[in-house]
Motif scaffolding. Structure first.
Motif, PDB file in Angstrom:
ATOM      1  N   TYR A   1      42.717  43.091  27.999  1.00  0.00           N
ATOM      2  CA  TYR A   1      41.504  42.372  28.410  1.00  0.00           C
ATOM      3  C   TYR A   1      40.715  43.171  29.435  1.00  0.00           C
ATOM      4  CZ  TYR A   1      38.491  39.264  31.067  1.00  0.00           C
ATOM      5  OH  TYR A   1      37.399  38.731  31.727  1.00  0.00           O
ATOM      6  N   TYR A   2      41.393  43.667  30.461  1.00  0.00           N
ATOM      7  CA  TYR A   2      40.716  44.425  31.516  1.00  0.00           C
ATOM      8  C   TYR A   2      40.213  45.772  30.995  1.00  0.00           C
ATOM      9  CZ  TYR A   2      42.601  40.937  34.693  1.00  0.00           C
ATOM     10  OH  TYR A   2      42.889  39.740  35.322  1.00  0.00           O
ATOM     11  N   ALA A   3      40.988  46.398  30.118  1.00  0.00           N
ATOM     12  CA  ALA A   3      40.577  47.679  29.548  1.00  0.00           C
ATOM     13  C   ALA A   3      39.325  47.505  28.695  1.00  0.00           C
ATOM     14  CB  ALA A   3      41.711  48.266  28.708  1.00  0.00           C
ATOM     15  N   ILE A   4      39.305  46.450  27.871  1.00  0.00           N
ATOM     16  CA  ILE A   4      38.152  46.174  27.019  1.00  0.00           C
ATOM     17  C   ILE A   4      36.927  45.830  27.864  1.00  0.00           C
ATOM     18  CG2 ILE A   4      37.183  44.540  25.343  1.00  0.00           C
ATOM     19  CD1 ILE A   4      39.999  44.381  24.109  1.00  0.00           C
ATOM     20  N   PHE A   5      37.112  44.991  28.858  1.00  0.00           N
ATOM     21  CA  PHE A   5      36.001  44.585  29.717  1.00  0.00           C
ATOM     22  C   PHE A   5      35.398  45.795  30.415  1.00  0.00           C
ATOM     23  CE2 PHE A   5      33.736  42.788  33.269  1.00  0.00           C
ATOM     24  CZ  PHE A   5      33.273  41.561  32.811  1.00  0.00           C
ATOM     25  N   PHE A   6      36.243  46.646  30.980  1.00  0.00           N
ATOM     26  CA  PHE A   6      35.771  47.814  31.720  1.00  0.00           C
ATOM     27  C   PHE A   6      34.980  48.773  30.832  1.00  0.00           C
ATOM     28  CE2 PHE A   6      36.799  52.308  32.818  1.00  0.00           C
ATOM     29  CZ  PHE A   6      35.915  52.430  33.876  1.00  0.00           C
TER      30      PHE A   6
ATOM     31  N   LYS B   1      46.129  38.166  37.079  1.00  0.00           N
ATOM     32  CA  LYS B   1      45.959  39.353  37.925  1.00  0.00           C
ATOM     33  C   LYS B   1      47.023  40.420  37.682  1.00  0.00           C
ATOM     34  CE  LYS B   1      43.445  37.258  41.788  1.00  0.00           C
ATOM     35  NZ  LYS B   1      43.474  36.947  43.239  1.00  0.00           N
ATOM     36  N   LYS B   2      48.143  40.017  37.106  1.00  0.00           N
ATOM     37  CA  LYS B   2      49.207  40.991  36.839  1.00  0.00           C
ATOM     38  C   LYS B   2      48.751  42.054  35.834  1.00  0.00           C
ATOM     39  CE  LYS B   2      52.983  37.749  37.785  1.00  0.00           C
ATOM     40  NZ  LYS B   2      54.154  37.038  37.216  1.00  0.00           N
ATOM     41  N   GLY B   3      47.685  41.762  35.105  1.00  0.00           N
ATOM     42  CA  GLY B   3      47.185  42.712  34.120  1.00  0.00           C
ATOM     43  C   GLY B   3      46.515  43.923  34.736  1.00  0.00           C
ATOM     44  N   TYR B   4      46.153  43.834  36.013  1.00  0.00           N
ATOM     45  CA  TYR B   4      45.504  44.969  36.678  1.00  0.00           C
ATOM     46  C   TYR B   4      46.391  46.213  36.697  1.00  0.00           C
ATOM     47  CZ  TYR B   4      41.613  42.184  38.580  1.00  0.00           C
ATOM     48  OH  TYR B   4      40.489  41.412  38.725  1.00  0.00           O
ATOM     49  N   LYS B   5      47.654  46.027  37.049  1.00  0.00           N
ATOM     50  CA  LYS B   5      48.563  47.174  37.188  1.00  0.00           C
ATOM     51  C   LYS B   5      48.762  47.911  35.869  1.00  0.00           C
ATOM     52  CE  LYS B   5      53.093  48.533  38.983  1.00  0.00           C
ATOM     53  NZ  LYS B   5      54.345  48.056  39.637  1.00  0.00           N
ATOM     54  N   PRO B   6      49.138  47.228  34.775  1.00  0.00           N
ATOM     55  CA  PRO B   6      49.272  47.948  33.503  1.00  0.00           C
ATOM     56  C   PRO B   6      47.954  48.553  33.031  1.00  0.00           C
ATOM     57  CG  PRO B   6      49.508  45.584  33.177  1.00  0.00           C
ATOM     58  CD  PRO B   6      49.561  45.822  34.646  1.00  0.00           C
ATOM     59  N   PHE B   7      46.823  47.921  33.384  1.00  0.00           N
ATOM     60  CA  PHE B   7      45.529  48.490  33.025  1.00  0.00           C
ATOM     61  C   PHE B   7      45.337  49.845  33.699  1.00  0.00           C
ATOM     62  CE2 PHE B   7      41.359  49.166  35.054  1.00  0.00           C
ATOM     63  CZ  PHE B   7      40.628  49.558  33.949  1.00  0.00           C
ATOM     64  N   ILE B   8      45.672  49.924  34.975  1.00  0.00           N
ATOM     65  CA  ILE B   8      45.532  51.190  35.712  1.00  0.00           C
ATOM     66  C   ILE B   8      46.447  52.253  35.119  1.00  0.00           C
ATOM     67  CG2 ILE B   8      45.897  52.319  37.941  1.00  0.00           C
ATOM     68  CD1 ILE B   8      45.092  49.638  39.263  1.00  0.00           C
TER      69      ILE B   8
ATOM     70  N   VAL C   1      45.188  55.713  33.217  1.00  0.00           N
ATOM     71  CA  VAL C   1      45.611  57.045  33.668  1.00  0.00           C
ATOM     72  C   VAL C   1      46.225  57.821  32.501  1.00  0.00           C
ATOM     73  CG1 VAL C   1      47.250  58.299  35.129  1.00  0.00           C
ATOM     74  CG2 VAL C   1      45.956  56.372  36.078  1.00  0.00           C
ATOM     75  N   ILE C   2      47.045  57.151  31.717  1.00  0.00           N
ATOM     76  CA  ILE C   2      47.697  57.796  30.570  1.00  0.00           C
ATOM     77  C   ILE C   2      46.652  58.248  29.553  1.00  0.00           C
ATOM     78  CG2 ILE C   2      49.186  57.423  28.562  1.00  0.00           C
ATOM     79  CD1 ILE C   2      50.875  55.562  30.325  1.00  0.00           C
ATOM     80  N   VAL C   3      45.702  57.351  29.227  1.00  0.00           N
ATOM     81  CA  VAL C   3      44.662  57.681  28.247  1.00  0.00           C
ATOM     82  C   VAL C   3      43.799  58.830  28.757  1.00  0.00           C
ATOM     83  CG1 VAL C   3      42.553  56.857  27.115  1.00  0.00           C
ATOM     84  CG2 VAL C   3      44.567  55.396  27.200  1.00  0.00           C
TER      85      VAL C   3
ATOM     86  N   LEU D   1      34.771  54.390  40.824  1.00  0.00           N
ATOM     87  CA  LEU D   1      33.917  53.545  41.668  1.00  0.00           C
ATOM     88  C   LEU D   1      33.326  52.387  40.861  1.00  0.00           C
ATOM     89  CD1 LEU D   1      31.998  56.242  43.775  1.00  0.00           C
ATOM     90  CD2 LEU D   1      33.809  54.710  44.558  1.00  0.00           C
ATOM     91  N   LEU D   2      32.972  52.666  39.617  1.00  0.00           N
ATOM     92  CA  LEU D   2      32.398  51.628  38.759  1.00  0.00           C
ATOM     93  C   LEU D   2      33.444  50.591  38.369  1.00  0.00           C
ATOM     94  CD1 LEU D   2      29.847  50.727  37.220  1.00  0.00           C
ATOM     95  CD2 LEU D   2      30.625  52.128  35.291  1.00  0.00           C
ATOM     96  N   SER D   3      34.693  51.023  38.250  1.00  0.00           N
ATOM     97  CA  SER D   3      35.757  50.114  37.823  1.00  0.00           C
ATOM     98  C   SER D   3      36.033  49.012  38.848  1.00  0.00           C
ATOM     99  CB  SER D   3      37.048  50.896  37.552  1.00  0.00           C
ATOM    100  OG  SER D   3      37.609  51.398  38.761  1.00  0.00           O
ATOM    101  N   ILE D   4      35.788  49.302  40.128  1.00  0.00           N
ATOM    102  CA  ILE D   4      36.087  48.329  41.185  1.00  0.00           C
ATOM    103  C   ILE D   4      35.279  47.041  41.034  1.00  0.00           C
ATOM    104  CG2 ILE D   4      36.061  47.912  43.683  1.00  0.00           C
ATOM    105  CD1 ILE D   4      36.629  50.945  44.030  1.00  0.00           C
ATOM    106  N   PRO D   5      33.929  47.115  40.990  1.00  0.00           N
ATOM    107  CA  PRO D   5      33.168  45.864  40.809  1.00  0.00           C
ATOM    108  C   PRO D   5      33.370  45.245  39.430  1.00  0.00           C
ATOM    109  CG  PRO D   5      31.701  47.751  40.716  1.00  0.00           C
ATOM    110  CD  PRO D   5      33.024  48.265  41.175  1.00  0.00           C
ATOM    111  N   LEU D   6      33.569  46.084  38.405  1.00  0.00           N
ATOM    112  CA  LEU D   6      33.742  45.553  37.054  1.00  0.00           C
ATOM    113  C   LEU D   6      35.045  44.773  36.911  1.00  0.00           C
ATOM    114  CD1 LEU D   6      32.396  48.325  34.638  1.00  0.00           C
ATOM    115  CD2 LEU D   6      31.355  46.152  35.258  1.00  0.00           C
ATOM    116  N   LEU D   7      36.103  45.249  37.547  1.00  0.00           N
ATOM    117  CA  LEU D   7      37.383  44.544  37.477  1.00  0.00           C
ATOM    118  C   LEU D   7      37.324  43.236  38.260  1.00  0.00           C
ATOM    119  CD1 LEU D   7      39.972  47.462  37.701  1.00  0.00           C
ATOM    120  CD2 LEU D   7      39.307  46.131  35.700  1.00  0.00           C
ATOM    121  N   ALA D   8      36.556  43.240  39.342  1.00  0.00           N
ATOM    122  CA  ALA D   8      36.370  42.001  40.098  1.00  0.00           C
ATOM    123  C   ALA D   8      35.580  41.007  39.250  1.00  0.00           C
ATOM    124  CB  ALA D   8      35.624  42.297  41.397  1.00  0.00           C
ATOM    125  N   LEU D   9      34.571  41.503  38.551  1.00  0.00           N
ATOM    126  CA  LEU D   9      33.769  40.662  37.663  1.00  0.00           C
ATOM    127  C   LEU D   9      34.613  40.155  36.493  1.00  0.00           C
ATOM    128  CD1 LEU D   9      30.902  39.594  36.957  1.00  0.00           C
ATOM    129  CD2 LEU D   9      30.554  41.724  35.670  1.00  0.00           C
ATOM    130  N   ALA D  10      35.496  40.991  35.999  1.00  0.00           N
ATOM    131  CA  ALA D  10      36.340  40.630  34.852  1.00  0.00           C
ATOM    132  C   ALA D  10      37.248  39.452  35.157  1.00  0.00           C
ATOM    133  CB  ALA D  10      37.182  41.836  34.422  1.00  0.00           C
TER     134      ALA D  10
END
Length: 238
Positions: free
Chosen positions: A106-111, A158-165, A169-171, A214-223
């Motif tokens: 979800y977070y990856a798609i949103f970002f 919110k637990k989805g944030y960590k696996p998203f990061i 990084v892997i991708v 830098l862009l990911s920070i506000p987008l993840l908060a919005l997500a």
């Protein structure tokens, strides 16, 4: 056919012009309608299978079209952009009902989709298939993600944030290595699109990776806003 599957167009759209805004409005309205009719949509379980078919067929047509037209270029047509890779995982998740994957996807798609939807390339115009590719692999992917949340009731927190990061990084690292081997620049490892530098000259001051972070920070908060909203909805119904 070369023109339709090619990279050059006879005209160029404007940044946040009528077409750009129309796509954004249609995307927002589609998400609102999915939420409004979520209960009725639950009856049509086949949609869960149709979404992957549409997304996968979109990529196949894009690549095969370029090959048949004789314009296939390894520097352009490999499906290794962040949204494409995430889209493939999303398709597999829906087909195999890997519900636990959605917390990260979800977070990856949103970002990735929101980034592309906001900073849409004006050179991608409706007279070429790349425009359909853009709409389906970003706008439709985002809409499908919210369908997954509201209709299929796949859980996100919110637990989805960590696996998203970790996933990001892997991708990014994997594609970075491929770029060095193939001489390509997927996921904008080295440079951002030229038109970005034209409308936002200050972007040249920092490397693309820094801007993405830098862009990911506000987008993840919005997500998380739809996640919180949906969580309250589910709590009321249970």
């Amino acid at each position: 056919m070369k023109h339709y599957f090619g990279l050059e167009s006879d005209f160029e759209l404007s940044f946040f012009g009528p077409v750009h805004l129309l796509l954004i409005i249609i995307t927002i309205l589609s998400i609102i309608l999915i939420y409004k009719f979520k209960d009725k949509l639950k009856k049509y379980k086949v949609i869960r299978k149709i979404i992957p078919i549409i997304l996968f067929s979109n990529m196949v047509i894009y690549i095969l079209g370029a090959i048949i037209a004789g314009i296939y270029d390894i520097k352009v047509h490999l499906p290794i952009h962040y949204c494409y890779i995430t889209g493939f995982l999303f398709q597999y998740m829906l087909l195999k009902e890997k519900k636990n994957w959605y917390n990260m996807l979800y977070y990856a798609i949103f970002f990735c989709t929101i980034t592309v939807i906001i900073f849409q390339d004006p050179a991608i115009t409706p007279d070429r298939y790349e425009f359909i590719l853009l709409v389906l692999s970003h706008h439709f992917l985002l809409i499908s993600s919210f369908y997954t949340m509201f209709v299929l009731d796949y859980k996100v927190d919110k637990k989805g944030y960590k696996p998203f990061i970790i996933y990001s990084v892997i991708v990014y690292t994997t594609v970075f290595i491929l770029n060095r081997i193939l001489g390509t620049d997927y996921i904008f490892n080295s440079t951002l699109p030229p038109w970005i530098y034209e409308i936002l000259p200050f972007v040249k001051l920092l490397p693309p990776l820094v801007w993405l972070i830098l862009l990911s920070i506000p987008l993840l908060a919005l997500a998380y806003i739809p996640v919180k909203f949906n969580k309250k909805r589910l709590e009321k119904t249970n």
